[in-house]
Design a protein around this motif. Structure first.
Motif, PDB file in Angstrom:
ATOM      1  N   ALA A   1       0.868  -1.183   0.000  1.00  0.00           N
ATOM      2  CA  ALA A   1       0.000   0.000   0.000  1.00  0.00           C
ATOM      3  C   ALA A   1       0.895   1.220   0.000  1.00  0.00           C
ATOM      4  N   ARG A   2       0.511   2.199  -0.802  1.00  0.00           N
ATOM      5  CA  ARG A   2       1.339   3.396  -0.924  1.00  0.00           C
ATOM      6  C   ARG A   2       0.479   4.627  -0.798  1.00  0.00           C
ATOM      7  N   TYR A   3       1.058   5.614  -0.174  1.00  0.00           N
ATOM      8  CA  TYR A   3       0.398   6.912  -0.159  1.00  0.00           C
ATOM      9  C   TYR A   3       1.196   7.815  -1.094  1.00  0.00           C
ATOM     10  N   ASN A   4       0.600   8.160  -2.195  1.00  0.00           N
ATOM     11  CA  ASN A   4       1.273   9.014  -3.172  1.00  0.00           C
ATOM     12  C   ASN A   4       0.851  10.447  -2.904  1.00  0.00           C
ATOM     13  N   TYR A   5       1.782  11.265  -2.464  1.00  0.00           N
ATOM     14  CA  TYR A   5       1.425  12.634  -2.124  1.00  0.00           C
ATOM     15  C   TYR A   5       2.282  13.618  -2.919  1.00  0.00           C
ATOM     16  N   GLY A   6       1.613  14.362  -3.788  1.00  0.00           N
ATOM     17  CA  GLY A   6       2.315  15.397  -4.548  1.00  0.00           C
ATOM     18  C   GLY A   6       1.977  16.748  -3.956  1.00  0.00           C
ATOM     19  N   PHE A   7       2.979  17.449  -3.481  1.00  0.00           N
ATOM     20  CA  PHE A   7       2.744  18.738  -2.830  1.00  0.00           C
ATOM     21  C   PHE A   7       2.237  19.770  -3.826  1.00  0.00           C
ATOM     22  N   LYS A   8       1.655  20.832  -3.293  1.00  0.00           N
ATOM     23  CA  LYS A   8       1.131  21.911  -4.131  1.00  0.00           C
ATOM     24  C   LYS A   8       2.172  22.359  -5.149  1.00  0.00           C
ATOM     25  N   ALA A   9       1.712  22.481  -6.399  1.00  0.00           N
ATOM     26  CA  ALA A   9       2.617  22.956  -7.446  1.00  0.00           C
ATOM     27  C   ALA A   9       2.063  24.267  -7.960  1.00  0.00           C
ATOM     28  N   GLY A  10       2.930  25.149  -8.347  1.00  0.00           N
ATOM     29  CA  GLY A  10       2.478  26.460  -8.811  1.00  0.00           C
ATOM     30  C   GLY A  10       2.075  26.445 -10.273  1.00  0.00           C
ATOM     31  N   SER A  11       1.458  25.360 -10.722  1.00  0.00           N
ATOM     32  CA  SER A  11       1.095  25.294 -12.132  1.00  0.00           C
ATOM     33  C   SER A  11      -0.427  25.222 -12.278  1.00  0.00           C
ATOM     34  N   GLU A  12      -0.884  24.633 -13.350  1.00  0.00           N
ATOM     35  CA  GLU A  12      -2.322  24.682 -13.643  1.00  0.00           C
ATOM     36  C   GLU A  12      -3.163  24.026 -12.557  1.00  0.00           C
ATOM     37  N   LEU A  13      -2.672  22.901 -12.062  1.00  0.00           N
ATOM     38  CA  LEU A  13      -3.371  22.242 -10.963  1.00  0.00           C
ATOM     39  C   LEU A  13      -2.777  22.775  -9.667  1.00  0.00           C
ATOM     40  N   GLN A  14      -3.506  23.634  -9.014  1.00  0.00           N
ATOM     41  CA  GLN A  14      -2.940  24.356  -7.871  1.00  0.00           C
ATOM     42  C   GLN A  14      -2.806  23.489  -6.631  1.00  0.00           C
ATOM     43  N   GLU A  15      -3.774  22.609  -6.445  1.00  0.00           N
ATOM     44  CA  GLU A  15      -3.833  21.892  -5.170  1.00  0.00           C
ATOM     45  C   GLU A  15      -2.909  20.672  -5.153  1.00  0.00           C
ATOM     46  N   ALA A  16      -2.644  20.199  -3.938  1.00  0.00           N
ATOM     47  CA  ALA A  16      -1.865  18.973  -3.780  1.00  0.00           C
ATOM     48  C   ALA A  16      -2.630  17.809  -4.408  1.00  0.00           C
ATOM     49  N   GLN A  17      -1.903  16.897  -5.021  1.00  0.00           N
ATOM     50  CA  GLN A  17      -2.525  15.740  -5.655  1.00  0.00           C
ATOM     51  C   GLN A  17      -2.134  14.491  -4.885  1.00  0.00           C
ATOM     52  N   SER A  18      -3.120  13.784  -4.387  1.00  0.00           N
ATOM     53  CA  SER A  18      -2.770  12.633  -3.565  1.00  0.00           C
ATOM     54  C   SER A  18      -3.758  11.489  -3.730  1.00  0.00           C
ATOM     55  N   TYR A  19      -3.274  10.302  -3.536  1.00  0.00           N
ATOM     56  CA  TYR A  19      -4.138   9.128  -3.525  1.00  0.00           C
ATOM     57  C   TYR A  19      -3.395   7.966  -2.885  1.00  0.00           C
ATOM     58  N   ILE A  20      -4.168   6.973  -2.485  1.00  0.00           N
ATOM     59  CA  ILE A  20      -3.583   5.766  -1.898  1.00  0.00           C
ATOM     60  C   ILE A  20      -3.687   4.661  -2.933  1.00  0.00           C
ATOM     61  N   SER A  21      -2.598   3.948  -3.146  1.00  0.00           N
ATOM     62  CA  SER A  21      -2.676   2.849  -4.102  1.00  0.00           C
ATOM     63  C   SER A  21      -2.401   1.528  -3.404  1.00  0.00           C
ATOM     64  N   LEU A  22      -3.147   0.539  -3.841  1.00  0.00           N
ATOM     65  CA  LEU A  22      -2.971  -0.824  -3.339  1.00  0.00           C
ATOM     66  C   LEU A  22      -2.418  -1.639  -4.494  1.00  0.00           C
ATOM     67  N   ASN A  23      -1.241  -2.215  -4.299  1.00  0.00           N
ATOM     68  CA  ASN A  23      -0.545  -2.876  -5.402  1.00  0.00           C
ATOM     69  C   ASN A  23      -0.445  -4.378  -5.168  1.00  0.00           C
ATOM     70  N   LEU A  24      -0.867  -5.131  -6.160  1.00  0.00           N
ATOM     71  CA  LEU A  24      -0.825  -6.591  -6.088  1.00  0.00           C
ATOM     72  C   LEU A  24      -0.102  -7.104  -7.318  1.00  0.00           C
ATOM     73  N   GLY A  25       0.920  -7.928  -7.093  1.00  0.00           N
ATOM     74  CA  GLY A  25       1.642  -8.422  -8.259  1.00  0.00           C
ATOM     75  C   GLY A  25       2.766  -9.342  -7.850  1.00  0.00           C
ATOM     76  N   PHE A  26       3.838  -9.278  -8.622  1.00  0.00           N
ATOM     77  CA  PHE A  26       4.955 -10.178  -8.388  1.00  0.00           C
ATOM     78  C   PHE A  26       6.257  -9.411  -8.257  1.00  0.00           C
ATOM     79  N   THR A  27       7.141  -9.955  -7.440  1.00  0.00           N
ATOM     80  CA  THR A  27       8.492  -9.427  -7.325  1.00  0.00           C
ATOM     81  C   THR A  27       9.456 -10.533  -7.753  1.00  0.00           C
ATOM     82  N   PHE A  28      10.338 -10.175  -8.647  1.00  0.00           N
ATOM     83  CA  PHE A  28      11.318 -11.131  -9.155  1.00  0.00           C
ATOM     84  C   PHE A  28      12.695 -10.792  -8.597  1.00  0.00           C
ATOM     85  N   GLY A  29      13.421 -11.804  -8.218  1.00  0.00           N
ATOM     86  CA  GLY A  29      14.774 -11.591  -7.696  1.00  0.00           C
ATOM     87  C   GLY A  29      14.946 -12.313  -6.376  1.00  0.00           C
TER      88      GLY A  29
END
Lengths: 206, 199
Positions: free
Chosen positions: B169-197
């Protein structure tokens, strides 16, 4: 090596799966219909009571050798549109009068259509190099596709407002836009007119 | 957006090429839950996402590497009226919010070599966000490159010597940027898959 191949195939497979899932958008042509309205916040609609409405809707203006010709929408389409505008205004408390009876407001509908063409072509080629004199052969293929959007504008203005350019600023405008089809069905535009009045409660004077 | 994904795939293929016993490569399906401003724009959970990770084990329990992902949120809004000051616009809207987190990251593995190997991680980098609002035949596009942080928790469940099931599980948090999208962009992702190695 084989294991790496599986990994590569796996990665490509997952990528294709995800791309295949990319969300779609509109499915029906009327999904694209929009209605825009704007009014002059300084304008006092409550102090007005009558309006004039023409009997035809202008869709084009042709100027040839200094002569101006108005092109009107066919009555079969224009009359229900005009009737709908009139009904809505009367339901909001407005009274229709002739243009020569000093109306408080003049309501002018107009239709605009615009066609966007996509044009592409490519050359197919065929090489018959074995025989002298033959060479690259390029039969061109053309494809043209287009869509036409239509917009019905309704402007409502006080004809007595004085301005340096002898024109009145619209107190209310509505623009309804959608992609035109050849069906001749005007239900969509009548629905849009209903919506334009519904989202303009300030027009109600009764 | 598809080009970005293809680039990410190409990059993951490169990382596959340089695999050795001292590295971990993960490919996961990513489900994302919007938070904050992203949630205000698209309220729905995203089932469209993928993530790639490559970590080199500098210590048996510390992996240093990169993490890339792509998540797209989508919502079809019903017919509605949007009013700003003295103007109103009615119609249907289609909203898309694409996010591509690109992070340098460090993972700390709590039980390397064991069947279940929990880990925690932190990424630092950027999230590219692109928001499209479609109405009529037009789209309003807003973009931002947000400076971001990405805390991660998860575990690897070893299936064979070199393959583990990856859950994180990851919390992806992008801080406020002074560009077109003014607000912070954030979401939580749940990742299911495989790890090789091999750990």
């Amino acid at each position: 090596m084989k294991r790496n191949l599986y990994r590569i195939l796996g990665a490509i497979g997952v990528a294709l799966l995800v791309m295949g899932c990319y969300p779609s958008g509109p499915e029906y042509i009327d999904d694209l219909d929009v209605v825009y309205t704007k009014f002059d916040e300084q304008f006092d609609f409550q102090s007005k009571g009558t309006f004039a409405l023409p009997d035809a809707i202008v869709v084009d203006v042709k100027i040839k050798n200094g002569d101006t010709t108005w092109v009107y929408m066919k009555d079969v389409y224009a009359l229900p549109i005009l009737a709908s505008i009139e009904d809505h205004l009367q339901a909001q408390g407005w009274e229709r009068v002739g243009i020569d009876q000093n109306p408080d407001m003049v309501v002018t509908p107009a239709g605009i259509s615009s066609t966007t063409y996509f044009y592409s072509y490519w050359y197919d080629w065929w090489y018959g190099g074995w025989y002298p004199g033959w060479g690259w052969y390029y039969p061109p293929y053309y494809t043209v596709s287009s869509y036409t959007t239509g917009t019905l504008m309704i402007a409502m203005a006080d004809p007595t407002v004085d301005s340096p350019i002898n024109r009145s600023q619209a107190a209310w405008i509505a623009a309804m836009s959608g992609v035109l089809t050849s069906s001749g069905n005007i239900d969509r535009i009548l629905k849009a007119i209903d919506q334009s009045f519904q989202q303009s409660p300030y027009l109600k004077i009764n | 957006m598809k080009k970005i994904l293809l680039a990410a795939c190409a990059l993951s293929l490169c990382t596959v090429g340089i695999l050795n016993a001292q590295s971990l490569t993960s490919v996961t399906y990513s489900i994302a839950f919007p938070t904050g401003d992203v949630s205000d724009f698209v309220g729905k959970t995203s089932f469209r996402g993928i993530s790639f990770d490559y970590h080199r084990l500098v210590q048996p329990n510390i992996g240093v590497g990169v993490s890339f992902a792509w998540n797209v949120f989508y919502q079809e809004k019903g017919y509605d009226t949007y009013t700003v000051d003295n103007a109103s616009l009615s119609g249907k809207q289609w909203r898309y919010s694409n996010h591509v987190p690109m992070f340098a990251s460090v993972n700390y593995y709590l039980k390397p070599g064991e069947q279940i190997n929990p880990f925690v991680g932190m990424g630092i980098g950027t999230i590219y966000s692109r928001r499209n609002t479609d109405m009529n035949l037009y789209t309003i596009r807003q973009e931002a490159w947000n400076f971001g942080l990405q805390p991660t928790i998860g575990f690897l469940y070893r299936g064979s010597d070199e393959t583990s099931v990856h859950v994180s599980a990851r919390y992806n948090y992008g801080f406020k940027a002074g560009s077109e999208l003014q607000e912070a962009q954030s979401y939580i992702s749940l990742n299911l898959g495989f790890t090789f190695g091999r750990m």
